[in-house]
Design a protein around this motif. Sequence first.
Motif, short mmCIF file in Angstrom:
data_model
loop_
_atom_site.label_atom_id
_atom_site.label_comp_id
_atom_site.label_asym_id
_atom_site.label_seq_id
_atom_site.Cartn_x
_atom_site.Cartn_y
_atom_site.Cartn_z
N ASP A 1 28.29 -24.17 22.03
CA ASP A 1 27.29 -24.77 20.69
C ASP A 1 27.52 -24.08 19.35
OD1 ASP A 1 25.39 -24.08 22.66
OD2 ASP A 1 25.46 -22.00 23.23
N GLY A 2 28.84 -24.04 18.58
CA GLY A 2 28.82 -23.93 17.26
C GLY A 2 29.52 -25.57 16.36
N SER A 3 30.25 -26.16 17.47
CA SER A 3 31.11 -27.22 17.28
C SER A 3 30.57 -29.03 17.84
CB SER A 3 32.63 -27.35 16.92
OG SER A 3 33.20 -28.63 16.21
N ALA A 4 30.60 -29.66 17.51
CA ALA A 4 30.59 -30.48 18.42
C ALA A 4 31.32 -31.42 18.94
CB ALA A 4 29.78 -31.70 17.42
N HIS A 5 32.28 -31.44 18.42
CA HIS A 5 33.81 -31.40 18.62
C HIS A 5 34.25 -31.00 20.00
CE1 HIS A 5 37.62 -33.75 17.15
NE2 HIS A 5 38.07 -33.42 18.22
#
Length: 286
Positions: free
Chosen positions: A126-130
């Motif tokens: 939920d915090g990073s798309a990587h």
Amino acid sequence: MPDTPPAVPDFTRWPSFPFEGDLRVKQLDDPVPVEPPRKGEGNRECITCGAPDEAYIWVGERWRVRAMDRPTGLPMVLILESRSHLDLGDLPNLLAAELGVMTVRLERAIRSLDGVARVHVNRWGDGSAHLHLWFLARPYGQLQLRGTFLSLWDSILPPIPEAKWRENLALVAAWLAEFGGRPLAEPPRIEWQAPSSFTSTLPTIETDDPVGDLVSVIEAAEENPTAEESPAGIGGSATAGSTTSGGSTATDGSADATTAESPAIPGQRPPSPDEAKPAVGQAGGA
């Protein structure tokens, strides 16, 4: 008439639940029409793409493994990341197959450490798309830590000794390097003066950006959008218990992209958003 707060769920009475005393369930905010972009999504910079290999304990052609900045309460907490800027559902078939191999390989490496009973594999995102998968080692015999609250206990338990933590990092890196890639973590050196003690030859990282530090699983920036990123209605805390499988190379050897003359500092955090470079266009593993 005031709303009646919902009843406290049954899991608060489980032996594995870390808290006791009077508890109250928060009121759920109304949903927002559009969710904010994550790090590395839209026009937001990707911290992972800007992180150098030296911030990791092991690197391969298509995958990298990093640790926390410092010891935490669990024997080992590691993060498996793809080199390519892709999320889980974006992986092409080759990387998806490698992800399964890397997940099994890293789980075995962590489970081989002394004092480890199980390895939990988690993906929130939920915090990073990587793409990044968490590997959490549950201490042997600690039955109260079984189950979905292990990431919470990581923040509560006292940190393990740093020498043992660095030794564990080196063992995992060496295990992975047996199948390819490059280990970047070394065990602490032994001082042969009396009394003998284990010390690390690696310098300590000083940072002016405590927000970006990887302190524990539940506090990691990768999983928790900051307050200014989250409009009303978007929760920022990770929920323990979501599990997924993770990845590696389909063959027994992944070629090293580069060579290093000296080992990196295990657990060094990637740069903060202000320090990070723009997302790298080429993908090392695609």
